[in-house]
Design an enzyme around this catalytic site. Structure first.
Site, short mmCIF file in Angstrom:
data_model
loop_
_atom_site.label_atom_id
_atom_site.label_comp_id
_atom_site.label_asym_id
_atom_site.label_seq_id
_atom_site.Cartn_x
_atom_site.Cartn_y
_atom_site.Cartn_z
N ALA A 171 -6.21 4.22 -1.45
CA ALA A 171 -6.38 2.83 -1.02
C ALA A 171 -7.64 2.25 -1.66
O ALA A 171 -8.46 2.98 -2.21
CB ALA A 171 -6.49 2.79 0.49
N GLU A 216 1.75 8.66 -2.08
CA GLU A 216 2.88 8.00 -1.40
C GLU A 216 3.73 7.19 -2.39
O GLU A 216 4.95 7.15 -2.28
CB GLU A 216 2.38 7.14 -0.24
CG GLU A 216 1.83 8.02 0.89
CD GLU A 216 1.27 7.23 2.05
OE1 GLU A 216 0.33 6.45 1.82
OE2 GLU A 216 1.78 7.39 3.18
N GLY A 219 -2.46 6.95 -0.75
CA GLY A 219 -1.44 5.98 -1.13
C GLY A 219 -0.87 6.28 -2.51
O GLY A 219 0.30 6.00 -2.79
N GLU A 235 -6.18 11.51 3.86
CA GLU A 235 -6.44 10.55 4.93
C GLU A 235 -7.06 11.19 6.17
O GLU A 235 -7.89 10.59 6.85
CB GLU A 235 -5.15 9.83 5.34
CG GLU A 235 -4.73 8.72 4.41
CD GLU A 235 -3.95 9.20 3.20
OE1 GLU A 235 -3.91 10.43 2.94
OE2 GLU A 235 -3.38 8.35 2.50
#
Ligand code: NAD
Length: 686
Positions: A63, A105, A102, A125
């Site tokens: 992120a 992901e 992310g 995370e």
């Protein structure tokens, strides 16, 4: 403004490239660009497959931290990754550098993943008190299997590309040009139908569906590591949902769990700490153009507990060390311990035999102080005695080359007084390592009144090189960390006399999240540290224990009794010693509740921290927190003592301290800064 995402057609493969230095963080413009690129791929008949690739040093590394705490702009990442998965043309993620959070992901939502062998993939995370909230907890077990997903998500540790390939997280390892090979891979899978959508897979969930005990086994195996933390458990629960429920419901669970973590104190604490650690490296008030000094060889004086560990840091970083002792025996013992430590690391597979030989080969042991003449930095780690240290610094002044940095590892002593014995106080600095010095991450850099700016900057940079986290402290008794330890210890001792037991006080600290309580720590470090060594001079409980030979774990007895496996049990002898002192001092025994222990041992630490701040001995409250998390194991999910004080509420801290004041003793005084901030409704850290 041009988008960080660009597209180009290569044959019938659409190459979607991100160029968002430094780490291709998934900020708003990147997310928006990715969605339009996928829409373009869907709309354009010429496009038969898609490659997502990043320029610069890494794939999407996570992120965008500058967006933390701000309102999120659409499209949010969960929508972006879903859009990628729904693309009607096969999407290949081409990974180099780090595909983290992310970033992973995005890769998991892509239909295929290829990676260079040096790439790393992970969902860190949990280290910020969160879980991968863009489908990560649902897709990762479907691709990597439940066990590996649990490990990766709940510990936050990444896997290398080769391992990722073994577990199916990467479909192909790429040697050579990544883009070119990724395009070739895309061409190969261009016509494969149905397109493999991760969210629709469940082959890798079957095992855990048949044996749901894997979750409790995993919890149990990691109970110690996860103690006190919310986020690992939430990650586990989200993966449990992936196994137990259909994908669409699993992502809803993930969202709910994510939001719960997000609104909790732990995530705030851990994110705060992430920035606190980075801020600690900045020294206020130095000229912009401050240079550094070159450190090619380090000298260490004393090969005891600290000197050996300190040396290992430099040897491991490839910096040669000259180590000086007083006697051959001590020198041999010290270097022997270093070698044994290295060999133990090698036995655990953390280094190779070659690396051990290499590190030890950089060590030059000697009995001659004069041998330090060619060192660029000399760290003194001899007995904690001012006269001994002054004598050594006087000699170093004569021996050391001009411009060499002269450092002391003292725990409490006045660096300015030590510096004054030299003709070059500007070159003198405190480098306070923590024990075991080869392992503990914290380094207090003690800034003397005359320490030169370039000496400070060099120390901070060197800390990074040896993988320490450095915090600048001013000259005061015990600097930041040990100074705050003193009120805690003082109150813990008084509490014993008033009726608390070592077990009770230690239990409160462990339940709070500390690795151990004050008396467990004393037993581990040695009850005899700093003892005057006169068995007939008995002024307090500790003197008596020392006189009885109860020096802690190393003697099988201290504040606790220990069995041969070093398991502690409450000691009747210690109870008697306490009782005897109680009657001698005329203290009345009473019930002591847990809250009183918190107020007297933890609130007093906060008070001392506030004094350290108001005296300018720490640059900022967050530095104090870094010291306590990395130096003493303060639970990072509570941010550190100053962050924790803010979450308790400063008014409540002041109130508690005022209530306890009659028992805190004559030397206690409330910090003006703490009182002022409490009255103004302010905080230390926000
Ligand atoms: P130690 O007793 O284990 O080691 C000190 C060593 O210095 C001994 O081997 C001794 O022979 C040697 N020495 C003494 N005078 C010398 C001289 N003139 N020349 C060469 N060698 C000499 O002590 P330690 O625990 O390593 O502590 C060293 C310093 O580090 C102290 O100032 C201490 O306060 C500080 N410190 C200790 C810890 C800890 O937990 N042990 C933590 C942080 C800082």
């Amino acid at each position: 403004m041009t988008s960080p995402i660009s597209t180009k057609l290569h044959g019938d493969v659409l190459i979607v490239t991100s160029n968002n230095p430094p780490v291709n963080a998934l900020g708003h413009a990147v997310r928006e660009g990715l969605v339009s690129a996928i829409e373009q791929a869907d709309a354009d008949e010429k496009v038969k497959a898609v490659v997502i690739i990043c320029q610069g040093q890494t794939f999407f590394a996570g992120a965008d931290i500058t967006e933390f705490g701000k309102p999120m702009q659409m499209p949010m990442l969960p929508m972006v990754v879903d859009r990628i998965e729904q693309c009607t043309k096969p999407v290949v993620a081409a990974i180099h550098g780090t595909a983290f959070g992310g970033g992973l992901e995005v890769a998991l939502a892509s239909h295929y993943r290829v990676a260079v062998p040096t790439a790393k993939l992970g969902v860190p995370e949990v280290k910020l008190g969160l879980l991968p909230g863009a489908g990560g907890t649902q897709r990762l077990p479907r691709v990597a299997g439940v066990r590996r997903a649990l490990e990766m998500a709940a510990t936050g540790n990444p896997v290398g590309a080769k391992e990722a390939h073994d577990i199916g997280l990467v479909d192909r390892l790429i040697e050579g040009d990544l883009e070119q090979h990724a395009v070739a891979f895309a061409e190969e899978v261009r016509d494969v139908r149905p397109i493999p959508k991760t969210s629709e897979r469940d082959d890798k969930l079957a095992e855990a569906r048949a044996n749901p005990a894997v979750f409790d086994e995993f919890r149990e195996a990691n109970a110690r590591k996860f103690r006190g933390f919310d986020a690992p458990e939430y990650n586990i629960r989200a993966i449990e949902a992936a196994v137990a429920k259909p994908y669409a419901q699993g992502v809803q669970d993930e969202r709910r769990l994510f939001m719960e973590l997000m609104s909790g104190t732990q995530a705030r604490a851990q994110q705060y700490f992430f920035f606190a650690e980075r801020k600690a490296a900045k020294i206020e008030g130095l000229p912009e153009d401050t240079g550094t000094r070159d450190i090619k060889r380090v000298g260490v004086i004393g090969a005891g507990t600290m000197g050996g560990g300190i040396s290992m840091n430099f040897l491991s970083a490839g910096i040669p060390v000259t180590i000086v002792e007083m006697a051959q025996e001590a020198l041999d013992r010290g270097t022997g311990v270093m070698r044994k430590n290295y060999e133990a690391s090698a036995a655990k597979g953390r280094m190779t035999a070659d690396q051990v030989a290499q590190a030890m080969g950089l060590l030059r042991p000697t009995l001659e102080l004069d041998a330090l003449a060619d060192c660029d930095l000399i760290i003194e780690a001899v007995f904690e005695n001012m006269d001994v240290k002054k004598d050594i610094f006087g000699k170093l002044d004569r021996i050391a080359k001009p411009g060499a940095i002269l450092a002391s590892n003292t725990s409490y002593l006045n660096i300015d007084e030590i510096a004054a014995t030299t003709s070059r106080p500007q070159d003198v600095v405190g480098l306070h390592f923590f024990s075991p010095a080869n392992i503990m991450k914290l380094l207090e850099v003690v800034r003397g009144a005359k320490t030169a700016p370039d000496v400070l900057v060099t120390a901070m940079q060197l800390a990074k090189k040896i993988r320490k986290v450095a915090v600048v402290a001013g000259v005061c008794h015990g600097f930041i960390g040990n100074r705050m330890l003193m009120p805690r210890q003082l109150q813990a001792n008084r509490l014993l006399l008033e009726g608390a037991t070592p077990e009770q006080i230690d239990r409160i600290h462990v339940e709070f999240g500390m690795p151990m309580g004050p008396f467990q720590m004393a037993d581990l470090a040695g009850v005899d540290i700093g003892w005057h060594r006169d068995p007939n001079r008995i002024e307090n409980i500790r003197d008596k224990l020392c006189a009885l030979g109860r020096w802690g774990q190393k003697k099988g007895a201290g504040f606790y009794d220990y069995d041969e496996k070093r398991r502690p049990t409450p000691s009747p002898v210690v109870a008697e010693v306490i009782e005897a002192f109680r009657s001698k001092e005329g203290v009345e025994k009473r019930e002591i509740d847990d809250q009183e222990i918190i107020e007297r041992t933890l609130y007093t630490m906060v008070n001392e921290g506030a004094k350290i701040l108001e005296e300018g001995m720490a640059q900022r409250a967050s530095d104090i927190d870094v010291v306590w998390v990395y130096g003493y194991g303060w639970p990072v999910y509570r941010g550190g003592p100053m962050f924790w004080a803010d979450t308790e509420g400063l008014a409540r801290i002041v109130e508690g301290l005022k209530r306890q004041q009659p028992r805190l003793g004559g030397d206690f005084s409330l910090s003006d800064l703490l009182v002022r901030k409490a009255e103004a409704g302010e905080k230390f850290t926000r």
